[in-house]
Design a protein around this motif. Structure first.
Motif, PDB file in Angstrom:
ATOM      1  N   PRO A  43       6.494  -6.510  -0.388  1.00 12.89           N
ATOM      2  CA  PRO A  43       6.121  -7.102  -1.682  1.00 12.89           C
ATOM      3  C   PRO A  43       4.689  -6.780  -2.142  1.00 12.89           C
ATOM      4  N   PHE A  44       4.148  -5.676  -1.657  1.00 13.98           N
ATOM      5  CA  PHE A  44       2.811  -5.201  -2.049  1.00 13.98           C
ATOM      6  C   PHE A  44       2.861  -3.676  -2.157  1.00 13.98           C
ATOM      7  N   PRO A  45       1.860  -3.085  -2.808  1.00 15.79           N
ATOM      8  CA  PRO A  45       1.894  -1.619  -2.984  1.00 15.79           C
ATOM      9  C   PRO A  45       1.743  -0.837  -1.677  1.00 15.79           C
ATOM     10  N   GLY A  47       0.345   1.613   1.128  1.00 14.76           N
ATOM     11  CA  GLY A  47      -0.987   1.846   1.682  1.00 14.76           C
ATOM     12  C   GLY A  47      -1.727   0.587   2.076  1.00 14.76           C
ATOM     13  N   GLY A  48      -1.239  -0.583   1.675  1.00 12.73           N
ATOM     14  CA  GLY A  48      -1.876  -1.855   2.044  1.00 12.73           C
ATOM     15  C   GLY A  48      -1.348  -2.346   3.381  1.00 12.73           C
ATOM     16  N   PRO A  49      -1.896  -3.458   3.865  1.00 16.20           N
ATOM     17  CA  PRO A  49      -1.518  -3.943   5.204  1.00 16.20           C
ATOM     18  C   PRO A  49      -0.029  -4.230   5.390  1.00 16.20           C
ATOM     19  N   THR A  50       0.615  -4.855   4.410  1.00 11.95           N
ATOM     20  CA  THR A  50       2.035  -5.185   4.574  1.00 11.95           C
ATOM     21  C   THR A  50       2.851  -3.901   4.686  1.00 11.95           C
ATOM     22  N   ASP A  51       2.500  -2.952   3.836  1.00 13.82           N
ATOM     23  CA  ASP A  51       3.184  -1.667   3.808  1.00 13.82           C
ATOM     24  C   ASP A  51       2.965  -0.901   5.122  1.00 13.82           C
ATOM     25  N   GLY A  99       7.563 -10.792   4.898  1.00 16.02           N
ATOM     26  CA  GLY A  99       6.863 -11.949   4.335  1.00 16.02           C
ATOM     27  C   GLY A  99       5.622 -12.208   5.160  1.00 16.02           C
ATOM     28  N   ASN A 100       4.736 -13.020   4.641  1.00 14.79           N
ATOM     29  CA  ASN A 100       3.516 -13.284   5.411  1.00 14.79           C
ATOM     30  C   ASN A 100       2.951 -14.671   5.126  1.00 14.79           C
ATOM     31  N   MET A 101       1.792 -14.927   5.691  1.00 13.14           N
ATOM     32  CA  MET A 101       1.134 -16.221   5.534  1.00 13.14           C
ATOM     33  C   MET A 101       0.985 -16.605   4.065  1.00 13.14           C
ATOM     34  N   HIS A 164      -9.173  -9.520  -4.549  1.00 10.84           N
ATOM     35  CA  HIS A 164      -8.048 -10.044  -3.767  1.00 10.84           C
ATOM     36  C   HIS A 164      -6.749  -9.438  -4.276  1.00 10.84           C
ATOM     37  N   ALA A 165      -5.666  -9.730  -3.562  1.00 10.25           N
ATOM     38  CA  ALA A 165      -4.371  -9.087  -3.864  1.00 10.25           C
ATOM     39  C   ALA A 165      -3.454  -9.966  -4.713  1.00 10.25           C
ATOM     40  N   GLY A 166      -4.017 -10.869  -5.490  1.00  8.73           N
ATOM     41  CA  GLY A 166      -3.188 -11.696  -6.370  1.00  8.73           C
ATOM     42  C   GLY A 166      -3.067 -13.125  -5.858  1.00  8.73           C
ATOM     43  N   GLY A 168      -1.977 -16.280  -4.273  1.00 12.73           N
ATOM     44  CA  GLY A 168      -0.989 -16.513  -3.219  1.00 12.73           C
ATOM     45  C   GLY A 168      -1.029 -15.476  -2.108  1.00 12.73           C
ATOM     46  N   SER A 169      -1.743 -14.368  -2.326  1.00 17.38           N
ATOM     47  CA  SER A 169      -1.811 -13.355  -1.265  1.00 17.38           C
ATOM     48  C   SER A 169      -2.762 -13.846  -0.168  1.00 17.38           C
ATOM     49  N   ILE A 170      -2.755 -13.153   0.936  1.00 19.74           N
ATOM     50  CA  ILE A 170      -3.587 -13.556   2.082  1.00 19.74           C
ATOM     51  C   ILE A 170      -5.071 -13.494   1.720  1.00 19.74           C
ATOM     52  N   SER A 171      -5.474 -12.393   1.114  1.00 19.63           N
ATOM     53  CA  SER A 171      -6.896 -12.239   0.760  1.00 19.63           C
ATOM     54  C   SER A 171      -7.311 -13.320  -0.232  1.00 19.63           C
ATOM     55  N   TYR A 172      -6.420 -13.651  -1.161  1.00 18.58           N
ATOM     56  CA  TYR A 172      -6.721 -14.695  -2.154  1.00 18.58           C
ATOM     57  C   TYR A 172      -6.929 -16.040  -1.452  1.00 18.58           C
ATOM     58  N   ARG A 192      -3.097  -5.658  -7.316  1.00 19.84           N
ATOM     59  CA  ARG A 192      -1.709  -5.878  -6.877  1.00 19.84           C
ATOM     60  C   ARG A 192      -1.596  -5.873  -5.353  1.00 19.84           C
ATOM     61  N   GLY A 193      -2.604  -5.308  -4.713  1.00 22.52           N
ATOM     62  CA  GLY A 193      -2.610  -5.265  -3.254  1.00 22.52           C
ATOM     63  C   GLY A 193      -4.008  -4.945  -2.782  1.00 22.52           C
ATOM     64  N   THR A 194      -4.272  -5.084  -1.478  1.00 24.09           N
ATOM     65  CA  THR A 194      -5.637  -4.844  -1.016  1.00 24.09           C
ATOM     66  C   THR A 194      -5.939  -3.360  -0.776  1.00 24.09           C
ATOM     67  N   ALA A 195      -4.926  -2.501  -0.865  1.00 23.93           N
ATOM     68  CA  ALA A 195      -5.225  -1.069  -0.737  1.00 23.93           C
ATOM     69  C   ALA A 195      -6.127  -0.645  -1.899  1.00 23.93           C
ATOM     70  N   ALA A 196      -5.745  -1.029  -3.118  1.00 21.28           N
ATOM     71  CA  ALA A 196      -6.539  -0.673  -4.304  1.00 21.28           C
ATOM     72  C   ALA A 196      -7.857  -1.453  -4.318  1.00 21.28           C
ATOM     73  N   ASP A 211     -10.445  -9.647   3.975  1.00 21.02           N
ATOM     74  CA  ASP A 211      -9.423  -8.621   4.154  1.00 21.02           C
ATOM     75  C   ASP A 211      -8.701  -8.750   5.496  1.00 21.02           C
ATOM     76  N   GLN A 212      -7.444  -8.369   5.512  1.00 18.62           N
ATOM     77  CA  GLN A 212      -6.752  -8.283   6.795  1.00 18.62           C
ATOM     78  C   GLN A 212      -7.332  -7.090   7.547  1.00 18.62           C
ATOM     79  N   ILE A 213      -7.591  -7.286   8.817  1.00 20.10           N
ATOM     80  CA  ILE A 213      -8.356  -6.305   9.595  1.00 20.10           C
ATOM     81  C   ILE A 213      -7.845  -4.866   9.462  1.00 20.10           C
TER      82      ILE A 213
HETATM   83  N1  ASP Z   1      -0.694  -8.179   2.069  1.00 27.68           N
HETATM   84  C1  ASP Z   1      -1.382  -7.655   0.918  1.00 27.68           C
HETATM   85  C2  ASP Z   1      -1.236  -6.168   0.794  1.00 27.68           C
HETATM   86  O1  ASP Z   1      -0.515  -5.570   1.543  1.00 27.68           O
HETATM   87  C3  ASP Z   1      -2.791  -8.083   0.897  1.00 27.68           C
HETATM   88  C4  ASP Z   1      -2.978  -9.582   0.918  1.00 27.68           C
HETATM   89  O2  ASP Z   1      -2.003 -10.322   1.086  1.00 27.68           O
HETATM   90  O3  ASP Z   1      -4.107  -9.992   0.767  1.00 27.68           O
HETATM   91  O4  ASP Z   1      -1.820  -5.580  -0.072  1.00 27.68           O
END
Ligand code: ASP
Length: 333
Positions: A43-45, A47-51, A99-101, A164-166, A168-172, A192-196, A211-213
């Protein structure tokens, strides 16, 4: 001779019966799962952590299942759009979701009209990876330690930008907690995501992020951004020089994220068991494991990987985040 002839006739007849019966028996038997590729909604673009986590797991999981796992990025609204898509997909094992935190813990408190219920609309598959939160800033941000960073934020809150990534996102959520603790309201810039967001941090267009590590680790190591602290109880072996928030003077700011796999509600138990077994094999695959560890991810132990454990955990997370985020002075920061 006669007896033999009868036996032959009987066996021909019984074979004919078998043959006639066979097609319907085959039609009734469930097709062996999986018989076609599986789509994993991220659910994120890209290159980001979820991806990155999903793409690392996709290959070994696909190998274990004998089918390809195809990643589909469905980004927007802090991961809630893709999560909704995951919840509403056919419960046949051919669509799963990361899904995530944020999407499955914090989002219900932040979206009063959230169109999925993290606890009720999914069949949990299993925990995939834990991700520590690192406070990062652009390379030339005028602070060189967490203490200086906090002092700068308090003195110049109206002038700094956080990425932040929107909602409700982790970074937010992580920076929301940080701002509430510091009593500041800086400008929050949604991506839209933390990659950008990371790209803009590297190029200096935004000031900092929670940021997620795994997202920023390469840029921290290359010296392209600063990492002030890791918001967990222990330092990370992947970034050993970065102090914990406790060591660096902000002991109450401790937050970490998790990432897990889910299927839509109603996905058959046997299918969930196969997906869970494939996830577990992937997490034990030496190369995948090493890659995740190098990126600073925590790998869940066997006991933390079961669907039942994840089901309980999601309910606990929603119960934990809702009052935290609804507390006075948190939402709105
Ligand atoms: N998980 C998001 C991402 O992949 C980042 C976030 O939740 O802060 O971009």
């Amino acid at each position: 001779m006669r007896g033999n002839g009868l036996a032959i006739v009987l066996s021909v007849v019984s074979c004919l019966v078998c043959w006639l019966a066979a097609p319907s028996a085959v039609a009734q038997a469930p097709t062996a799962y999986p018989s076609q590729p599986i789509t994993a909604i991220v659910p994120f673009p890209a290159g980001g952590p979820t991806d990155v986590i999903m793409r690392l797991l996709a290959e070994p999981m696909g190998k274990a299942l004998g089918q390809h796992i195809v990643v589909e990025n469905v980004a927007g609204a802090g991961g809630t759009l893709g999560s909704k898509r995951g919840a509403k997909s056919a419960p046949d094992g051919y669509t799963i979701l990361v899904g995530n935190m944020g999407t499955h813990g914090a989002a219900p408190a932040l979206y009063p009209k959230l169109e999925y219920d993290p606890s009720k609309d999914f069949e949990p598959i299993g925990m995939a990876a834990g991700t520590a939160i690192v406070i990062e800033a652009r390379k030339n941000f005028p602070a060189h330690s967490l203490k200086e960073f906090v002092a700068h934020l308090k003195a110049h809150a109206s002038e700094v930008n956080e990425a932040h990534a929107g909602v409700g996102s982790i970074s937010y959520v992580a920076c929301l907690m940080l701002h509430a603790q510091l009593g500041i309201k800086p400008t929050r810039v949604a991506y839209r995501g933390t990659a950008a967001a990371l790209n803009d941090l590297v190029s200096g267009q935004v000031d900092y992020m929670c940021d997620q590590i795994l997202n920023g680790i390469a840029q921290v190591k290359a010296g392209n951004i600063q990492a002030y602290a890791i918001a967990s109880a222990q330092r990370s072996a992947a970034l050993p020089n970065v102090p914990t928030t406790k060591e660096a003077g902000l002991p109450k700011f401790e937050v970490s994220a998790w990432n897990a796999l889910f299927a839509p509600k109603g996905t058959p138990k046997e299918v969930i068991a196969k997906l869970n077994a494939a996830l577990s094999l992937a997490l034990d695959d030496a190369q995948t494991r090493q890659r995740l560890l190098d990126l600073g991810c925590n790998i869940p132990d066997q006991a933390s990987r079961t669907p039942e454990r994840l089901r309980r955990f999601v309910t606990e997370e929603v119960q934990r985040w809702t009052p935290l985020l609804k507390a006075d002075g948190v939402v709105g920061n």
